[in-house]
Enzyme design. Sequence first.
Site, PDB file in Angstrom:
ATOM      1  N   SER A 102       0.975  -1.209   0.063  1.00  0.00           N
ATOM      2  CA  SER A 102      -0.018  -0.127   0.035  1.00  0.00           C
ATOM      3  C   SER A 102       0.959   1.453   0.013  1.00  0.00           C
ATOM      4  O   SER A 102       0.328   2.262   0.064  1.00  0.00           O
ATOM      5  CB  SER A 102      -1.123   0.137   1.188  1.00  0.00           C
ATOM      6  OG  SER A 102      -1.959  -0.980   1.013  1.00  0.00           O
ATOM      7  N   LYS A 105      -0.007   3.338  -3.055  1.00  0.00           N
ATOM      8  CA  LYS A 105      -1.048   4.559  -2.612  1.00  0.00           C
ATOM      9  C   LYS A 105      -0.477   6.037  -2.644  1.00  0.00           C
ATOM     10  O   LYS A 105      -1.231   7.019  -2.807  1.00  0.00           O
ATOM     11  CB  LYS A 105      -1.964   4.067  -1.507  1.00  0.00           C
ATOM     12  CG  LYS A 105      -2.705   2.947  -1.969  1.00  0.00           C
ATOM     13  CD  LYS A 105      -3.392   2.523  -0.569  1.00  0.00           C
ATOM     14  CE  LYS A 105      -4.359   1.073  -1.180  1.00  0.00           C
ATOM     15  NZ  LYS A 105      -4.781   0.331   0.056  1.00  0.00           N
ATOM     16  N   SER A 162      -5.937   3.658   4.177  1.00  0.00           N
ATOM     17  CA  SER A 162      -5.613   2.846   3.097  1.00  0.00           C
ATOM     18  C   SER A 162      -6.645   2.259   2.093  1.00  0.00           C
ATOM     19  O   SER A 162      -6.825   1.201   1.980  1.00  0.00           O
ATOM     20  CB  SER A 162      -4.848   1.845   3.618  1.00  0.00           C
ATOM     21  OG  SER A 162      -3.843   1.379   2.579  1.00  0.00           O
TER      22      SER A 162
END
Length: 332
Positions: A102, A105, A162
């Site tokens: 993640s 992101k 997230s």
Amino acid sequence: MYTDKQKKIAGPTAKRRRRRKRKNSLPLLMLAAVCLCLGAVFLLPTLKKAFTGEDTGSRAPSAPVELVDLSGLNSPYAVLMDPDSGEILASRNSRESIYPASMTKMMTALLAVENLKDLDETVTLPEDIFPKLYAENASQAGFEPGEKVVARDLLYGILLPSGAECCLTLAQEIDGSEEEFVRRMNRRAQELEMTGTHFCNTTGLYDEDHYSTTEDMALLLKYALQEPEFRQAFTSSSHSTSPTNRHPQGITFYSTMFQALESPQVPGGEILGGKTGYTDESGLCLASLASINGKEYILVTAKAQGDHQTRPYHIEDAVTVYTQLGTSAQNP
């Protein structure tokens, strides 16, 4: 004019004189050569600095290079960067490939900030993105299909809890599809000279061809933090959204890093923000920012053992490194 006899006498004599002159000049020539060599040795650093701007003289390394040890971390991949200069202060396998999970992101959020004209515009979450997210058990911020959400709240939904649904929604809003948005991600990575990175999706879900390095992730964060909207979201511990058609009271997000962090305070400063990541293949990852004695630092770590149910080894690594920085500054 010489007579023949004089020429015979003068010829050998002149030759001897010339030989004596050559012999006498040899020591002088050797001395001159030695002086030139010595001059070159002493002048070369000055000349090189003048023409190239590079200082070749002795220079003490930055304090963190000497005083920060990454070898004992839980994370086998790590890099410490000065975000002002981009200088790498300490590294551990920082150019070897990792799965960024993640931390990906951060790029999705950066492109949202760079390409949305108005973060206060309302965006509708597409219904067709959710079946895939449910099937992949992707982390989500809590928005629902068809929910009308302010774009800024989607940005916070990416960086704090997230939220994968926030990533896909903004990708479709900007480029019409995730596939097209991913092309934009890879173009931006090239522009930022993230030479060890290739993206396949907006969320960081595992794909063999979706990879990066801790150094590239630090470089990405360095540039992203220059965007005020990104920095504000990245350094927030929580955020409450505006009311929506599905959540009249709004939703309150909490940072996945701050939730697992006992205290942001470290010797000489504090941890300002961070983006966590985890998949089975990537291990526990963290890209974080801290301020120590008035100076900011970026630390990116990857592939610590553990998962969401274990101790947060990636966050413990951040505390360890930033504590070393603060302690070393207090005890030079």
